[in-house]
Structures are given as structure tokens and as C-alpha cells.
Design a protein around this motif. Structure first.
Motif, short mmCIF file in Angstrom:
data_model
loop_
_atom_site.label_atom_id
_atom_site.label_comp_id
_atom_site.label_asym_id
_atom_site.label_seq_id
_atom_site.Cartn_x
_atom_site.Cartn_y
_atom_site.Cartn_z
N HIS A 1 100.26 106.36 52.11
CA HIS A 1 100.19 107.69 52.72
C HIS A 1 100.26 108.56 51.42
CE1 HIS A 1 104.18 109.91 52.08
NE2 HIS A 1 103.49 110.95 52.23
N ILE A 2 100.56 108.31 50.38
CA ILE A 2 100.43 109.15 49.03
C ILE A 2 99.05 109.11 48.54
CG2 ILE A 2 101.32 109.44 46.58
CD1 ILE A 2 103.79 108.10 47.29
N LEU A 3 98.55 108.20 48.65
CA LEU A 3 96.93 108.00 48.36
C LEU A 3 96.32 108.73 49.05
CD1 LEU A 3 96.92 104.40 46.77
CD2 LEU A 3 97.00 106.39 45.51
N LEU A 4 96.51 108.49 50.57
CA LEU A 4 95.63 109.16 51.36
C LEU A 4 95.56 110.69 51.35
CD1 LEU A 4 96.41 107.47 55.04
CD2 LEU A 4 94.29 107.45 53.70
N SER A 5 96.60 111.29 50.62
CA SER A 5 96.75 112.61 50.36
C SER A 5 95.33 112.86 49.62
CB SER A 5 97.82 113.10 49.61
OG SER A 5 98.99 112.70 50.13
N LEU A 6 94.85 112.11 48.78
CA LEU A 6 93.60 112.48 47.90
C LEU A 6 92.43 112.77 48.81
CD1 LEU A 6 94.36 110.34 45.24
CD2 LEU A 6 94.38 112.77 44.86
N PRO A 7 92.07 111.75 49.55
CA PRO A 7 90.80 111.94 50.63
C PRO A 7 91.09 113.18 51.49
CG PRO A 7 91.65 110.01 51.13
CD PRO A 7 92.35 110.45 49.70
N VAL A 8 92.30 113.38 52.08
CA VAL A 8 92.36 114.47 52.82
C VAL A 8 92.36 115.64 52.38
CG1 VAL A 8 94.20 115.63 54.52
CG2 VAL A 8 94.07 113.09 54.54
N GLY A 9 92.77 115.70 50.86
CA GLY A 9 92.97 117.02 50.18
C GLY A 9 91.37 117.30 49.77
N GLN A 10 90.87 116.16 49.59
CA GLN A 10 89.05 116.41 49.28
C GLN A 10 88.38 116.90 50.53
OE1 GLN A 10 87.52 116.09 46.25
NE2 GLN A 10 85.72 116.87 47.51
N PHE A 11 88.88 116.21 51.71
CA PHE A 11 88.05 116.96 52.84
C PHE A 11 88.40 118.36 53.07
CE2 PHE A 11 88.45 118.20 57.30
CZ PHE A 11 86.87 117.64 57.86
N VAL A 12 89.49 118.94 52.81
CA VAL A 12 90.03 120.30 53.01
C VAL A 12 89.30 121.01 51.94
CG1 VAL A 12 91.63 121.93 53.00
CG2 VAL A 12 92.06 120.08 54.02
N ALA B 1 86.25 128.30 35.64
CA ALA B 1 85.81 127.60 36.81
C ALA B 1 86.41 126.17 37.22
CB ALA B 1 84.20 127.57 37.13
N PRO B 2 86.50 124.97 35.96
CA PRO B 2 87.24 123.98 36.31
C PRO B 2 88.58 124.13 36.59
CG PRO B 2 85.66 123.92 34.61
CD PRO B 2 85.59 125.13 35.03
N LEU B 3 89.25 124.96 35.95
CA LEU B 3 90.74 125.22 36.15
C LEU B 3 90.75 125.96 37.55
CD1 LEU B 3 92.19 126.53 32.79
CD2 LEU B 3 92.59 124.39 33.88
N ARG B 4 90.28 126.71 37.89
CA ARG B 4 89.98 127.36 39.21
C ARG B 4 90.18 126.18 40.31
NH1 ARG B 4 86.90 131.45 37.37
NH2 ARG B 4 85.07 130.79 38.79
N CYS B 5 89.22 125.30 40.23
CA CYS B 5 89.05 124.37 41.23
C CYS B 5 90.15 123.28 41.18
CB CYS B 5 87.46 123.56 41.08
SG CYS B 5 86.11 124.91 41.33
N LEU B 6 90.49 123.06 39.90
CA LEU B 6 91.69 122.04 39.97
C LEU B 6 92.90 122.70 40.69
CD1 LEU B 6 93.32 119.87 38.67
CD2 LEU B 6 93.85 121.27 36.88
N GLY B 7 93.11 123.93 40.81
CA GLY B 7 94.17 124.66 41.29
C GLY B 7 93.98 124.48 42.76
N ILE B 8 92.83 124.86 43.15
CA ILE B 8 92.66 124.75 44.95
C ILE B 8 92.81 123.26 45.15
CG2 ILE B 8 90.87 124.97 46.47
CD1 ILE B 8 89.76 127.34 44.64
N PHE B 9 92.21 122.37 44.46
CA PHE B 9 92.11 120.91 44.93
C PHE B 9 93.72 120.37 44.86
CE2 PHE B 9 91.70 116.28 43.88
CZ PHE B 9 91.13 116.02 45.08
N ALA B 10 94.03 120.78 43.75
CA ALA B 10 95.62 119.91 43.76
C ALA B 10 96.51 120.72 44.77
CB ALA B 10 96.05 120.53 42.26
N SER B 11 96.44 121.95 45.03
CA SER B 11 97.05 122.66 46.06
C SER B 11 96.85 122.05 47.33
CB SER B 11 96.90 124.19 45.94
OG SER B 11 97.60 124.70 47.14
N THR B 12 95.50 121.75 47.64
CA THR B 12 95.20 121.19 48.97
C THR B 12 95.87 119.54 49.09
OG1 THR B 12 92.96 120.16 48.32
CG2 THR B 12 93.17 122.36 49.36
N VAL B 13 95.78 118.78 47.97
CA VAL B 13 96.37 117.52 47.73
C VAL B 13 97.99 117.51 48.24
CG1 VAL B 13 96.68 115.75 46.50
CG2 VAL B 13 94.52 116.69 46.51
#
Length: 172
Positions: free
Chosen positions: A29-40, A127-139
Motif C-alpha cells: 500500500h505504501i509503494l502503491l502511493s507512488l503510481p497513484v500519485g504519479q497518475f494524479v 521548476a524541478p522544485l515546484r514539480c517535486l512539491g506537487i508530486f510529493a504532495s499527491t503521493v
């Protein structure tokens, strides 16, 4: 180093849960957070920027996810100490409601505040930091949603089948 970190967190979860099945399902379930976050991130938000920084949430979510698993399982175990009648199979649904009432608030607060902290990185001009923030937030929020839906279903199902015993008995 990454595989060592994954193995270390898995071992810690195994020692805490005392159940290989629950540990494996919790870790999935923890690892599934990554592809779900990537989908979002990629499909729902439509962001196609990928940088090497987006590997960092793997380590962050392992800690947050393991903590959420521990919080849920602690409430699950504590429920039969507070209410021994929850050991009866017909009271399983009441037990789940009781457990969710006692752990979801803590998981919500930690997940929302962590997600908000990562969202604050979106203010960066880099830009890479902005994207990290968005991605980490969704994960982080994906992990939270899986932790309040999928993981409780796994624990109840494993408990029903005898793969995960209650606090009153030895752990599987």
C-alpha cells in the motif's frame, strides 16, 4: 542505498506488526502511493515534467506510510483492550468503526500538514522544485487515501481469515 532503505523499513514494519502478511500488504500500500500519485500528477493535473528529484518521495512516503500503518494497527490492537467484546466475529464492523474514529484524525492531520508543506514548495521559482512539491504532495495524499480505505480492508480480511490475530492471541 535505496534497496537498503526499503529493506530496513520492511524489517522495522515486520518487527512492529509481527505479521509477514500485514507487513507485506502495508508495504504494498505504501509503494502503491507512488503510481497513484504519479497518475494524479501526470494525468489529472496534466504535468509532464519529470526530474531526478521525484525519486525522493519514495523515502519520504516509506516513513509516513509506515507511521500510518503503525497508528492504525495500534488502534486495532488497543480496541480489544478497551472493548473485549470486539473479539467476537460479529462485532468486527463495530470494531472497525471504533478504530477508524480513533486513528483517522491523527493520520489526517499528519498527512494534510505534510502535503501542505510540500505544496508550499510550489512557490519556488525553480521548476524541478515546484514539480517535486506537487508530486510529493499527491503521493502523501494518495498514501492517506489508501491508508484509510485499502489497508483497513486488508487488516479486517486478514483478521477474519486468521492470518492476523488480535492482541489477545499470538500474532501470525
Amino acid at each position: 542505498w535505496a534497496s537498503g532503505a526499503v529493506g530496513f523499513v520492511f524489517l522495522l514494519m515486520l518487527l512492529q506488526t509481527r505479521s509477514f502478511t500485514i507487513t507485506l500488504c502495508g508495504f504494498i500500500h505504501i509503494l502503491l502511493s507512488l503510481p497513484v500519485g504519479q497518475f494524479v500528477y501526470g494525468v489529472v493535473l496534466g504535468i509532464d515534467w519529470i526530474s531526478f528529484l521525484q525519486a525522493l518521495p519514495l523515502f519520504i512516503i516509506m516513513g509516513i506510510g509506515a507511521d500510518d500503518v503503525f497508528v492504525f494497527l495500534d488502534a486495532w490492537r488497543r480496541s480489544v483492550v478497551d472493548h473485549p467484546e470486539f473479539l467476537k466475529p460479529e462485532r468486527r464492523s463495530e470494531r472497525l468503526v471504533y478504530v477508524m474514529e480513533h486513528c483517522v484524525k491523527a493520520m489526517t492531520i499528519t498527512s494534510v500538514t505534510t502535503s501542505a508543506a510540500f505544496s508550499a514548495i510550489c512557490l519556488s521559482p525553480v521548476a524541478p522544485l515546484r514539480c517535486l512539491g506537487i508530486f510529493a504532495s499527491t503521493v502523501v495524499m494518495s498514501n492517506f487515501l489508501l491508508c484509510i480505505t485499502w489497508f483497513p480492508a486488508i487488516v479486517v480480511s486478514c483478521n477474519k481469515r486468521g492470518w492476523y490475530k488480535d492482541a489477545a492471541g499470538p500474532q501470525a
